[in-house]
Design a protein around this motif. Sequence first.
Motif, short mmCIF file in Angstrom:
data_model
loop_
_atom_site.label_atom_id
_atom_site.label_comp_id
_atom_site.label_asym_id
_atom_site.label_seq_id
_atom_site.Cartn_x
_atom_site.Cartn_y
_atom_site.Cartn_z
N UNK A 168 -6.19 3.86 1.94
CA UNK A 168 -6.50 2.66 1.61
C UNK A 168 -5.63 1.22 0.33
N UNK A 169 -5.73 0.05 0.78
CA UNK A 169 -5.52 -0.44 0.08
C UNK A 169 -5.65 -0.77 -1.02
N UNK A 170 -5.36 -1.79 -2.16
CA UNK A 170 -6.15 -1.86 -3.38
C UNK A 170 -7.28 -2.46 -2.78
N UNK A 171 -7.48 -3.78 -1.74
CA UNK A 171 -9.02 -4.35 -1.41
C UNK A 171 -9.93 -3.37 -0.81
N UNK A 172 -9.26 -2.17 0.28
CA UNK A 172 -9.74 -1.50 1.33
C UNK A 172 -10.97 -0.86 0.54
N UNK A 173 -9.43 0.15 -0.37
CA UNK A 173 -10.35 0.98 -2.09
C UNK A 173 -12.01 -0.09 -3.00
N UNK A 174 -11.78 -1.22 -3.47
CA UNK A 174 -12.50 -1.71 -4.00
C UNK A 174 -14.69 -2.28 -2.81
N UNK A 175 -13.71 -2.34 -1.67
CA UNK A 175 -14.18 -2.41 -0.49
C UNK A 175 -15.29 -1.33 -0.33
N UNK A 176 -14.41 0.64 -0.40
CA UNK A 176 -15.32 1.66 -0.11
C UNK A 176 -16.38 2.05 -1.23
N UNK A 177 -16.11 0.96 -2.81
CA UNK A 177 -16.69 1.59 -4.11
C UNK A 177 -18.37 0.77 -3.84
N UNK A 178 -17.62 -0.34 -3.33
CA UNK A 178 -18.76 -1.40 -2.53
C UNK A 178 -19.63 -1.17 -2.56
N UNK A 179 -19.49 -0.72 -0.86
CA UNK A 179 -20.12 0.10 -0.25
C UNK A 179 -21.59 1.46 -0.59
N UNK A 222 0.35 -0.80 -0.24
CA UNK A 222 0.02 -0.27 0.14
C UNK A 222 1.01 0.92 -0.14
N UNK A 223 0.71 2.56 -0.51
CA UNK A 223 1.05 3.59 -1.32
C UNK A 223 1.07 4.24 0.63
N UNK A 224 2.09 4.36 1.10
CA UNK A 224 2.07 5.22 2.20
C UNK A 224 1.29 6.67 2.27
N UNK A 225 1.31 7.31 1.27
CA UNK A 225 0.47 8.66 0.67
C UNK A 225 -1.29 8.95 0.39
N UNK A 226 -1.29 7.24 0.41
CA UNK A 226 -3.33 6.74 0.49
C UNK A 226 -3.46 6.79 1.64
#
Length: 283
Positions: A7-18, A1-5
């Motif tokens: 979420x991780x990729x998985x967390x970003x997709x979870x956010x989108x799905x929610x 995970x990029x420290x400047x962002x």
Amino acid sequence: MNSTFKYSWEEAVKSLRNQPEQKELVQYCYYDDPLESAAERFAQSEEWFAVTQLLKQKIPGQVLDIGAGRGISSYAFAKAGCSVTSLEPDSSDLVGAGTIRNLFKNTGLPIQIVQEWGETLPFTNNTFDIVYGRAVLHHAKDLKQLCQEAARVLKPGGYFIATREHIISRKDDLQKFLDSHPLHHLYGGENAYLLEEYTDAIRSSGLQIIRSFNPLESVINYFPMSKSQYQNQVKNSLSRRFGETLANKLAMLEKVQALYSWYISRKLNTPGRLYSFLAVKPS
């Protein structure tokens, strides 16, 4: 995970799905569950049919699916009778290798899963008939190295196909694309290259480009718009210029559609628009 962002990729997709308002986008990206249904939807899509038409000389065969993600393309290749190796560095059970393991466990289709990056392929030379990546090249840490590795593991006469790659017209457009992307601000993993950067990387690897598809030249790029919807778009445009009767006849001609796609794509400079590439390794 990029420290400047955040979420991780998985967390970003979870956010989108929610986000209920993003339900359609989630389905277009095949992020929805059950995964078996999403994978089957891809295997029945016009995009996949167009891919198989390009690769029909090599299907079934030995396939490397680079950046396989949730495994939807690997599933489609396996259903077509191919021997498939899914390359996915992320271990996630939602968007990575864990997901692919569950998909093939539940469907019974054979698959080999390798957790590695495309720039360091752990395979011998001349192994695969097809090296395929769906929206993968623009994520490369080293674009030229990834293409060189893809070329190395391809058999002579084998096909390299990279679909739905983000294009920018000039470097200044990159930030505009990143700002408009629905996930980049969360996990920071998106990118886009100039068209010539893609073609230079592919050619410098020793591969010969057979076709380069502009955004409207193939349903591979303009999906989720269907081919019939695209033809209606062509017809409506022609109707305004030539009248409905002549437009109905012209719109069904492949040469007219190709000319229309070329003309519109020349005017289309949207940062992040999609191109696809088909190349062959010389025998």
